[in-house]
Write a protein that holds these residues in place. Structure first.
Motif, PDB file in Angstrom:
ATOM      1  N   ASN A   1      -3.985  -6.285   4.381  1.00  0.00           N
ATOM      2  CA  ASN A   1      -3.308  -4.995   4.255  1.00  0.00           C
ATOM      3  C   ASN A   1      -3.064  -4.645   2.786  1.00  0.00           C
ATOM      4  O   ASN A   1      -3.258  -3.504   2.369  1.00  0.00           O
ATOM      5  N   ILE A   2      -2.644  -5.628   2.009  1.00  0.00           N
ATOM      6  CA  ILE A   2      -2.392  -5.395   0.585  1.00  0.00           C
ATOM      7  C   ILE A   2      -3.676  -4.932  -0.098  1.00  0.00           C
ATOM      8  O   ILE A   2      -3.691  -3.928  -0.809  1.00  0.00           O
ATOM      9  N   GLY A   3      -4.777  -5.633   0.144  1.00  0.00           N
ATOM     10  CA  GLY A   3      -6.054  -5.256  -0.448  1.00  0.00           C
ATOM     11  C   GLY A   3      -6.502  -3.875  -0.016  1.00  0.00           C
ATOM     12  O   GLY A   3      -7.015  -3.088  -0.817  1.00  0.00           O
ATOM     13  N   SER A   4      -6.301  -3.554   1.255  1.00  0.00           N
ATOM     14  CA  SER A   4      -6.698  -2.236   1.755  1.00  0.00           C
ATOM     15  C   SER A   4      -5.863  -1.125   1.140  1.00  0.00           C
ATOM     16  O   SER A   4      -6.364  -0.026   0.889  1.00  0.00           O
ATOM     17  N   VAL A   5      -4.580  -1.397   0.892  1.00  0.00           N
ATOM     18  CA  VAL A   5      -3.744  -0.392   0.235  1.00  0.00           C
ATOM     19  C   VAL A   5      -4.230  -0.184  -1.203  1.00  0.00           C
ATOM     20  O   VAL A   5      -4.281   0.947  -1.690  1.00  0.00           O
ATOM     21  N   PHE A   6      -4.613  -1.256  -1.893  1.00  0.00           N
ATOM     22  CA  PHE A   6      -5.189  -1.100  -3.237  1.00  0.00           C
ATOM     23  C   PHE A   6      -6.416  -0.194  -3.181  1.00  0.00           C
ATOM     24  O   PHE A   6      -6.560   0.714  -4.004  1.00  0.00           O
ATOM     25  N   ARG A   7      -7.284  -0.435  -2.239  1.00  0.00           N
ATOM     26  CA  ARG A   7      -8.516   0.357  -2.124  1.00  0.00           C
ATOM     27  C   ARG A   7      -8.205   1.821  -1.803  1.00  0.00           C
ATOM     28  O   ARG A   7      -8.811   2.733  -2.357  1.00  0.00           O
ATOM     29  N   THR A   8      -7.233   2.052  -0.918  1.00  0.00           N
ATOM     30  CA  THR A   8      -6.817   3.412  -0.574  1.00  0.00           C
ATOM     31  C   THR A   8      -6.184   4.100  -1.784  1.00  0.00           C
ATOM     32  O   THR A   8      -6.462   5.269  -2.060  1.00  0.00           O
ATOM     33  N   ALA A   9      -5.348   3.371  -2.517  1.00  0.00           N
ATOM     34  CA  ALA A   9      -4.714   3.926  -3.722  1.00  0.00           C
ATOM     35  C   ALA A   9      -5.762   4.305  -4.759  1.00  0.00           C
ATOM     36  O   ALA A   9      -5.646   5.335  -5.426  1.00  0.00           O
ATOM     37  N   ASP A  10      -6.801   3.497  -4.895  1.00  0.00           N
ATOM     38  CA  ASP A  10      -7.902   3.819  -5.797  1.00  0.00           C
ATOM     39  C   ASP A  10      -8.585   5.112  -5.333  1.00  0.00           C
ATOM     40  O   ASP A  10      -8.883   5.989  -6.142  1.00  0.00           O
ATOM     41  N   GLY A  11      -8.815   5.232  -4.046  1.00  0.00           N
ATOM     42  CA  GLY A  11      -9.497   6.411  -3.505  1.00  0.00           C
ATOM     43  C   GLY A  11      -8.766   7.712  -3.790  1.00  0.00           C
ATOM     44  O   GLY A  11      -9.400   8.758  -3.957  1.00  0.00           O
ATOM     45  N   PHE A  12      -7.458   7.666  -3.845  1.00  0.00           N
ATOM     46  CA  PHE A  12      -6.665   8.869  -4.132  1.00  0.00           C
ATOM     47  C   PHE A  12      -6.135   8.890  -5.560  1.00  0.00           C
ATOM     48  O   PHE A  12      -5.344   9.758  -5.917  1.00  0.00           O
ATOM     49  N   ALA A  13      -6.570   7.948  -6.387  1.00  0.00           N
ATOM     50  CA  ALA A  13      -6.210   7.882  -7.811  1.00  0.00           C
ATOM     51  C   ALA A  13      -4.698   7.946  -8.031  1.00  0.00           C
ATOM     52  O   ALA A  13      -4.202   8.755  -8.806  1.00  0.00           O
ATOM     53  N   VAL A  14      -3.963   7.060  -7.338  1.00  0.00           N
ATOM     54  CA  VAL A  14      -2.516   7.001  -7.566  1.00  0.00           C
ATOM     55  C   VAL A  14      -2.227   6.308  -8.892  1.00  0.00           C
ATOM     56  O   VAL A  14      -3.062   5.574  -9.417  1.00  0.00           O
ATOM     57  N   GLU A  15      -1.045   6.530  -9.414  1.00  0.00           N
ATOM     58  CA  GLU A  15      -0.658   5.966 -10.710  1.00  0.00           C
ATOM     59  C   GLU A  15      -0.609   4.444 -10.704  1.00  0.00           C
ATOM     60  O   GLU A  15      -1.087   3.799 -11.614  1.00  0.00           O
ATOM     61  N   GLN A  16       0.051   3.886  -9.679  1.00  0.00           N
ATOM     62  CA  GLN A  16       0.269   2.439  -9.680  1.00  0.00           C
ATOM     63  C   GLN A  16       0.748   1.972  -8.318  1.00  0.00           C
ATOM     64  O   GLN A  16       1.145   2.774  -7.471  1.00  0.00           O
ATOM     65  N   ILE A  17       0.723   0.653  -8.155  1.00  0.00           N
ATOM     66  CA  ILE A  17       1.305  -0.001  -6.983  1.00  0.00           C
ATOM     67  C   ILE A  17       2.353  -0.979  -7.491  1.00  0.00           C
ATOM     68  O   ILE A  17       2.131  -1.677  -8.480  1.00  0.00           O
ATOM     69  N   ILE A  18       3.498  -1.005  -6.798  1.00  0.00           N
ATOM     70  CA  ILE A  18       4.521  -1.996  -7.088  1.00  0.00           C
ATOM     71  C   ILE A  18       4.629  -2.901  -5.871  1.00  0.00           C
ATOM     72  O   ILE A  18       4.806  -2.435  -4.743  1.00  0.00           O
ATOM     73  N   LEU A  19       4.503  -4.198  -6.120  1.00  0.00           N
ATOM     74  CA  LEU A  19       4.572  -5.218  -5.083  1.00  0.00           C
ATOM     75  C   LEU A  19       5.945  -5.868  -5.143  1.00  0.00           C
ATOM     76  O   LEU A  19       6.416  -6.221  -6.231  1.00  0.00           O
ATOM     77  N   CYS A  20       6.588  -6.042  -3.984  1.00  0.00           N
ATOM     78  CA  CYS A  20       7.950  -6.590  -3.958  1.00  0.00           C
ATOM     79  C   CYS A  20       8.082  -7.712  -2.944  1.00  0.00           C
ATOM     80  O   CYS A  20       7.442  -7.697  -1.886  1.00  0.00           O
ATOM     81  N   GLY A  21       8.972  -8.648  -3.261  1.00  0.00           N
ATOM     82  CA  GLY A  21       9.337  -9.696  -2.316  1.00  0.00           C
ATOM     83  C   GLY A  21       8.182 -10.614  -1.977  1.00  0.00           C
ATOM     84  O   GLY A  21       7.511 -11.132  -2.857  1.00  0.00           O
ATOM     85  N   ILE A  22       7.925 -10.794  -0.670  1.00  0.00           N
ATOM     86  CA  ILE A  22       6.880 -11.717  -0.221  1.00  0.00           C
ATOM     87  C   ILE A  22       5.483 -11.139  -0.354  1.00  0.00           C
ATOM     88  O   ILE A  22       4.504 -11.826  -0.062  1.00  0.00           O
ATOM     89  N   THR A  23       5.360  -9.897  -0.789  1.00  0.00           N
ATOM     90  CA  THR A  23       4.048  -9.281  -0.955  1.00  0.00           C
ATOM     91  C   THR A  23       3.237 -10.095  -1.958  1.00  0.00           C
ATOM     92  O   THR A  23       3.672 -10.300  -3.091  1.00  0.00           O
ATOM     93  N   ALA A  24       2.060 -10.569  -1.538  1.00  0.00           N
ATOM     94  CA  ALA A  24       1.207 -11.389  -2.404  1.00  0.00           C
ATOM     95  C   ALA A  24       0.655 -10.542  -3.545  1.00  0.00           C
ATOM     96  O   ALA A  24       0.560  -9.319  -3.458  1.00  0.00           O
ATOM     97  N   GLN A  25       0.288 -11.232  -4.616  1.00  0.00           N
ATOM     98  CA  GLN A  25      -0.214 -10.567  -5.824  1.00  0.00           C
ATOM     99  C   GLN A  25      -1.662 -10.964  -6.098  1.00  0.00           C
ATOM    100  O   GLN A  25      -2.043 -12.106  -5.850  1.00  0.00           O
TER     101      GLN A  25
END
Length: 188
Positions: free
Chosen positions: A48-72
């Motif tokens: 899910n984390i990787g897919s959100v990165f790919r989706t964020a790239d597709g819409f050219a968002v500024e950044q992603i912030i990962l919190c807590g147990i979210t893997a990096q």
């Protein structure tokens, strides 16, 4: 221009990769971005984390912030679905959601949870403003956006649903919400 679908006299031909107009990572980093930061609040699945990165790239968002147990990144399981988007999207990690949201508030972001909650606004009724920066919080696959985060948000957006589950995968939710923001801000 008529936008109706009409039968074509010639078949549709899929575009080749070199015909897609893809930019390299450096060009992407310099291009104008959607004034949205995606916040992942204790997301468990690295796919899910990787897919959100790919989706964020597709819409050219500024950044992603990962919190807590979210893997990096870098991690093999994240890269399986990110397909290199961890290189193009800027990201930051915070141990806690409160620290992350305070950081965003200090930078002028309006903080919005994507969650089913009392007094939420249906996504179709929300109109983002062009000169406003937004931080969109997507929560854990089981528990949703944390109570800690909900106590700090400026608002809450809900995706209307009409089936029996009333639950989208986080990646589907991110895709729906990011497309909605992108379309409302760019295709007026």
């Amino acid at each position: 221009m008529n936008d109706e679908l009409k039968p074509m006299s010639t078949p549709f031909t899929k575009l080749k990769l070199e015909e897609l107009g893809r930019v390299d990572v450096e060009t992407f980093r310099e291009q104008e971005k959607l004034q949205v930061t995606v916040v992942l609040d204790n997301v468990r699945s690295m796919h899910n984390i990787g897919s959100v990165f790919r989706t964020a790239d597709g819409f050219a968002v500024e950044q992603i912030i990962l919190c807590g147990i979210t893997a990096q990144p870098p991690h093999r399981e994240i890269e399986k679905t990110a397909l290199g988007a961890t290189q193009s999207i800027n990201w930051t990690y915070f141990n806690g959601i409160k620290e992350a949201l305070q950081h965003l508030r200090n930078q002028g972001y309006q903080v919005i949870a994507v969650e089913q909650a009392e007094n939420s606004i249906n996504l179709n009724q929300f109109q983002p403003k062009n000169n406003q920066k937004y931080a969109l919080i997507f929560g854990n696959e089981v528990n949703g956006v944390s109570e800690e985060a909900m106590e700090m948000v400026d608002g809450c957006i809900e995706i209307p649903q009409f089936g029996t589950k009333h639950s989208f995968n986080i990646v589907v939710s991110a895709g729906i919400v990011l497309w909605d923001f992108f379309a409302k801000l760019n295709f007026k």
